[in-house]
Design a protein around this motif. Structure first.
Motif, PDB file in Angstrom:
ATOM      1  N   THR A  71       2.778  11.480   7.867  1.00 37.97           N
ATOM      2  CA  THR A  71       2.693  10.283   7.044  1.00 37.97           C
ATOM      3  C   THR A  71       1.330  10.273   6.378  1.00 37.97           C
ATOM      4  O   THR A  71       0.310  10.461   7.052  1.00 37.97           O
ATOM      5  CB  THR A  71       2.865   8.998   7.865  1.00 37.97           C
ATOM      6  N   ALA A 118      -2.008   9.578   8.163  1.00 38.25           N
ATOM      7  CA  ALA A 118      -1.865   8.477   9.111  1.00 38.25           C
ATOM      8  C   ALA A 118      -1.168   8.923  10.391  1.00 38.25           C
ATOM      9  O   ALA A 118      -1.474   8.423  11.483  1.00 38.25           O
ATOM     10  CB  ALA A 118      -1.096   7.323   8.475  1.00 38.25           C
ATOM     11  N   ARG A 137       0.842  -1.198   0.000  1.00 39.64           N
ATOM     12  CA  ARG A 137       0.000   0.000   0.000  1.00 39.64           C
ATOM     13  C   ARG A 137       0.874   1.243   0.000  1.00 39.64           C
ATOM     14  O   ARG A 137       1.925   1.285   0.615  1.00 39.64           O
ATOM     15  CB  ARG A 137      -0.924  -0.009   1.233  1.00 39.64           C
ATOM     16  N   SER A 147      -1.119   8.006   3.783  1.00 41.33           N
ATOM     17  CA  SER A 147      -1.279   6.688   3.170  1.00 41.33           C
ATOM     18  C   SER A 147      -2.500   6.677   2.264  1.00 41.33           C
ATOM     19  O   SER A 147      -3.406   7.505   2.400  1.00 41.33           O
ATOM     20  CB  SER A 147      -1.421   5.603   4.244  1.00 41.33           C
ATOM     21  N   ASN A 148      -2.504   5.737   1.350  1.00 38.66           N
ATOM     22  CA  ASN A 148      -3.627   5.574   0.436  1.00 38.66           C
ATOM     23  C   ASN A 148      -3.856   4.078   0.239  1.00 38.66           C
ATOM     24  O   ASN A 148      -3.094   3.407  -0.440  1.00 38.66           O
ATOM     25  CB  ASN A 148      -3.334   6.258  -0.905  1.00 38.66           C
ATOM     26  N   ASP A 149      -4.922   3.562   0.877  1.00 37.54           N
ATOM     27  CA  ASP A 149      -5.196   2.123   0.828  1.00 37.54           C
ATOM     28  C   ASP A 149      -5.650   1.653  -0.548  1.00 37.54           C
ATOM     29  O   ASP A 149      -5.656   0.458  -0.829  1.00 37.54           O
ATOM     30  CB  ASP A 149      -6.268   1.752   1.862  1.00 37.54           C
ATOM     31  N   GLY A 188      -4.773  10.906  -0.247  1.00 44.89           N
ATOM     32  CA  GLY A 188      -4.789   9.855   0.764  1.00 44.89           C
ATOM     33  C   GLY A 188      -5.338  10.326   2.085  1.00 44.89           C
ATOM     34  O   GLY A 188      -6.103  11.296   2.161  1.00 44.89           O
ATOM     35  N   VAL A 244       2.422   4.449   1.019  1.00 45.06           N
ATOM     36  CA  VAL A 244       2.644   5.218   2.253  1.00 45.06           C
ATOM     37  C   VAL A 244       3.774   6.205   1.976  1.00 45.06           C
ATOM     38  O   VAL A 244       4.873   5.810   1.582  1.00 45.06           O
ATOM     39  CB  VAL A 244       3.025   4.313   3.437  1.00 45.06           C
ATOM     40  N   GLU A 245       3.477   7.488   2.161  1.00 45.29           N
ATOM     41  CA  GLU A 245       4.464   8.524   1.893  1.00 45.29           C
ATOM     42  C   GLU A 245       4.818   9.272   3.172  1.00 45.29           C
ATOM     43  O   GLU A 245       3.931   9.735   3.892  1.00 45.29           O
ATOM     44  CB  GLU A 245       3.932   9.520   0.857  1.00 45.29           C
TER      45      GLU A 245
END
Length: 207
Positions: free
Chosen positions: A172, A154, A19, A174-176, A151, A21-22
């Motif tokens: 952080t 997180a 997934r 994230s994009n699921d 996203g 995650v940046e």
């Protein structure tokens, strides 16, 4: 199969997907002045997440911008140089017709040379001002932290009023619904793949 000169489709192998995650890291040192998001917030790519102090950098940017946008000195020097070029040409013609002494031509040529040099110096100064303006614009933008992707936030790892260093992990995102897919590209065909290109990929289990 790998690409041929005729543009055949590519097929590369990937070790697996994860997934997206940046980590958003600070691009400069400073004190965090504002944080606009909290964990769980949905964000768009480019959305502002927070920023460090701006006042000093903004002042330098405005000074550099005003200096760069002020064209008066350059235009004045250009007009003077052009005027003396015309004067020298007219004097040259007058000397040729024996209506003016040679010394007047030497004087007009010297003045033309002087003002041309002044104009060239002003052009150099304008180039320096543009470099300074671009530098401070870049420094100002580095004070802002923006989401690199669409996203959900997180993590928020910084508090307002806390100092941050260069490359400090601040947020952080994230994009699921999006996956990061590392793909091995043989060096012999790497130049055949362009940015943003869609290519077939096969996983380690052959799918």
């Amino acid at each position: 199969p790998y690409p041929s000169a005729s543009g055949e489709k590519l097929l590369f192998e990937s070790s697996g997907a994860a997934r997206l995650v940046e980590k958003v890291r600070s691009k400069s040192q400073g004190v965090m002045m504002e944080v606009f998001v909290k964990p769980g917030d949905t964000v768009k790519k480019g959305q502002l997440l927070g920023h460090t102090e701006l006042d000093q950098t903004k002042l330098q940017l405005e000074l550099a911008k005003n200096a760069y946008l002020s064209k008066a000195n350059v235009e004045s020097a250009k007009n003077q140089a052009e005027a003396w070029t015309v004067n020298r040409e007219e004097t040259e013609e007058a000397v040729r017709r024996r209506k003016m002494e040679r010394s007047r031509l030497d004087w007009a040529a010297a003045m033309e040379k002087m003002y041309q040099a002044s104009y060239e110096n002003q052009l150099d100064a304008e180039t320096t001002q543009q470099i300074q303006y671009d530098f401070w614009k870049d420094q100002y933008q580095k004070r802002f932290s923006r989401s690199p992707v669409d996203g959900v936030v997180a993590e928020v790892l910084v508090d307002v009023g806390k100092p941050v260093n260069f490359a400090t992990h601040l947020f952080t995102v994230s994009n699921d619904g999006t996956y990061s897919l590392p793909v091995r590209v043989p060096a012999s065909v790497a130049d055949a793949v362009s940015s943003e290109e869609t290519v077939p990929v096969r996983s380690a289990d052959g799918k």
